[in-house]
Design a protein around this motif. Sequence first.
Motif, PDB file in Angstrom:
ATOM      1  N   LEU A  15     -75.666  -3.683 -32.492  1.00 33.13           N
ATOM      2  CA  LEU A  15     -74.734  -4.566 -31.798  1.00 33.13           C
ATOM      3  C   LEU A  15     -75.452  -5.472 -30.812  1.00 33.13           C
ATOM      4  O   LEU A  15     -75.173  -6.669 -30.729  1.00 33.13           O
ATOM      5  N   SER A  66     -73.026  -9.091 -23.255  1.00 32.39           N
ATOM      6  CA  SER A  66     -71.804  -8.613 -23.910  1.00 32.39           C
ATOM      7  C   SER A  66     -70.552  -9.053 -23.177  1.00 32.39           C
ATOM      8  O   SER A  66     -69.601  -9.519 -23.807  1.00 32.39           O
ATOM      9  N   ALA A  74     -66.729  -8.187 -31.055  1.00 32.59           N
ATOM     10  CA  ALA A  74     -67.678  -7.079 -30.988  1.00 32.59           C
ATOM     11  C   ALA A  74     -68.211  -6.852 -29.578  1.00 32.59           C
ATOM     12  O   ALA A  74     -68.814  -5.817 -29.302  1.00 32.59           O
ATOM     13  N   ASN A  78     -69.667  -3.376 -27.861  1.00 31.74           N
ATOM     14  CA  ASN A  78     -71.077  -3.333 -27.501  1.00 31.74           C
ATOM     15  C   ASN A  78     -71.254  -2.899 -26.049  1.00 31.74           C
ATOM     16  O   ASN A  78     -72.103  -2.060 -25.743  1.00 31.74           O
TER      17      ASN A  78
END
Length: 166
Positions: A15, A66, A74, A78
């Motif tokens: 990720l 992130s 995502a 993550n």
Amino acid sequence: MSIRRRKTLLTAVALTAGLTLGAVTPALAGTAASHTTRAAAVSSAQGDPRNVTQRVADFYGAYIDSVWADEDPAAAANAKALRAFYLSSAAQKKVNAYEKKNHADGILFAQNVPVKWKVAYTGSGAGHATSRVTLTWSDGSHPEVTRIDVLSDLKTLKITDLKPVR
């Protein structure tokens, strides 16, 4: 290492790599992303997974990437995987309690995302090392800056405590 731990680690790494590639590719291609993308003149980067301060820097870099990518589905997964991998279970509980009480991110101690970050080693003792994370919240001649002291276990390299510097 158990299969479950290996899967968690591989998921976090995959990720992180995917989000990093997704964030870097538009800048290299010269296309605009949803946030203003800046290309930095970095000739090289390196790291050492055995260095506790480097691990704190790796965590904050990936975590900020992130939460910055809030439009990417995502990104939240993550950030959660990064917390699970880099923080001890006790630190995770403390962060969660802070978030419930303050309605703010317990890693950044804020409701928004910094534009820059820096990590420096500040000392060690009793099996732990302390790193100071400096978060910069805006650009310009007088940007707002906050600092967080991060305590890490020298044996496991896990983050065991985070405290905003007042």
